[in-house]
Structures are given as structure tokens and as C-alpha cells.
Design an enzyme around this catalytic site. Sequence first.
Site, PDB file in Angstrom:
ATOM      1  N   HIS A 103      27.081 -42.801  23.795  1.00  0.00           N
ATOM      2  CA  HIS A 103      26.071 -43.700  24.358  1.00  0.00           C
ATOM      3  C   HIS A 103      25.873 -43.341  25.831  1.00  0.00           C
ATOM      4  O   HIS A 103      26.851 -43.196  26.577  1.00  0.00           O
ATOM      5  CB  HIS A 103      26.520 -45.168  24.263  1.00  0.00           C
TER       6      HIS A 103
ATOM      7  N   GLU B  17      32.015 -42.541  22.019  1.00  0.00           N
ATOM      8  CA  GLU B  17      32.443 -43.647  21.148  1.00  0.00           C
ATOM      9  C   GLU B  17      33.582 -43.171  20.254  1.00  0.00           C
ATOM     10  O   GLU B  17      33.452 -42.162  19.563  1.00  0.00           O
ATOM     11  CB  GLU B  17      31.267 -44.096  20.261  1.00  0.00           C
TER      12      GLU B  17
ATOM     13  N   CYS C  73      22.596 -47.159  16.161  1.00  0.00           N
ATOM     14  CA  CYS C  73      23.504 -46.100  16.635  1.00  0.00           C
ATOM     15  C   CYS C  73      24.788 -46.098  15.825  1.00  0.00           C
ATOM     16  O   CYS C  73      25.273 -45.045  15.395  1.00  0.00           O
ATOM     17  CB  CYS C  73      23.817 -46.268  18.123  1.00  0.00           C
TER      18      CYS C  73
HETATM   19  N1  PCA Z   1      20.299 -47.173  21.036  1.00  0.00           N
HETATM   20  C1  PCA Z   1      20.412 -48.136  19.953  1.00  0.00           C
HETATM   21  C2  PCA Z   1      19.659 -47.523  18.812  1.00  0.00           C
HETATM   22  C3  PCA Z   1      18.899 -46.373  19.365  1.00  0.00           C
HETATM   23  C4  PCA Z   1      19.422 -46.182  20.727  1.00  0.00           C
HETATM   24  O1  PCA Z   1      19.112 -45.278  21.511  1.00  0.00           O
HETATM   25  C5  PCA Z   1      21.856 -48.525  19.639  1.00  0.00           C
HETATM   26  O2  PCA Z   1      22.694 -48.500  20.557  1.00  0.00           O
HETATM   27  O3  PCA Z   1      22.151 -48.875  18.493  1.00  0.00           O
END
Ligand code: PCA
Length: 187
Positions: free
Chosen positions: A163, A78, A141
Site C-alpha cells: 500500500h 502488507e 486490495c
Molecule cells: N486501494 C483500495 C482499492 C484500490 C486501491 O488503490 C484498497 O486499499 O482496498
Amino acid sequence: MSILLTGFEPFGGAETNPSWEAVCLVPDTIGGHAVHRLHLPVEFARAASLLREEITRLRPEIVISVGVANGRKAVTPELVAINYRFASIPDNAGVSHKGDPIVPDGPAACMTTLPVHDMIAAINEAGIPSHLSLSAGAYVCNDVYYALLSFEKEFGHKGLFVHVPGTEIVSVEDMARALEICLRTAI
Ligand code: PCA
């Protein structure tokens, strides 16, 4: 030099979260540097404050936080965290946000300074799908990422959020390889 990797507990009715499983499979040392791990709750504010406590204690040079984004087709570093909270499902403490700032007078966005394009090229070279993401969303996140980048000046680390997709797209073993590649590139 020390490295901190974080992953999340399950949320939204899932039994596992591949982000934490992948973090657990990364080797304990990379290039002679110790890898520390932190398991984070899927809770607005609390996850970020636990991360801050661990950074205060450990003083790592590199911190990579990892979460799952179901529906994605690749491992996605990200670029940016935004000062915004919006949840389509409540967090694991039952808290929901419908468009609130994380830090009322904070900057609108923060960007990583780690070499994301080099990381992505190296992950693809290893045969694992990866591309840049320009949005970490506005759920927990992004909350953790905004905090991680905001703390950089205070503690001197460099942060990144990655991610991962569901395990039907990339195995947890390959996620762990991708994270190791990110860390080697950052080092
Ligand atoms: N994904 C969520 C929160 C925890 C996770 O593993 C997100 O993308 O915000």
C-alpha cells in the site's frame, strides 16, 4: 525471470490512483528481468480473476500488487491477506460487502514469504518512509492480495501487496523507487 507489477484504477471519486502511476514509473527491466504491468479495476472478484488470467499467461516469478491507502504516512508492505470482504464504500461496479468470506472454505489468512523486513530497511535507507502493515483492510486490495497468495502453490510465483500513501506524503517517483527496491530485494 519475469516480474509482474499491478496498480489500480481510481476509485471513491478520485481522478487518479498513485498506485498505477508509480507502477508505470518503475523501469522496464530490473537486474536484467522484464517488468510487466497490469492495470486492475477496483472491483471485488473481477480484479482477482484478471490477475489470475495474467499470471496464467505470463507465469511470473515475482508479483507485486500495489494500491493506495489514503491516510497512511509511509510505503507499507502488507504481511497478510484475510479471507474477508467488508466495504465502507461500494466498489467501482457498485458492489458492497458487509462481512463475507472471499472463499467460503478457504484459509482464514495467507502470509507473504517475501523478505518484507529487508525491503522496508532498504526503502528507509533510501530516505523513503516505510514500515510493515499487518492489515491490508477488507476492500478490493485485500481481495486481490488473498487471491495472489492463494495462487502461489498453483503457479509457483511469490507475491506481495504494497500500500502506498497519498502523494502529499510520498511522491509517485519515490513510490516507484520503493517498488524497485522491493523487487531488487525479492530478486
Ligand atoms: N486501494 C483500495 C482499492 C484500490 C486501491 O488503490 C484498497 O486499499 O482496498
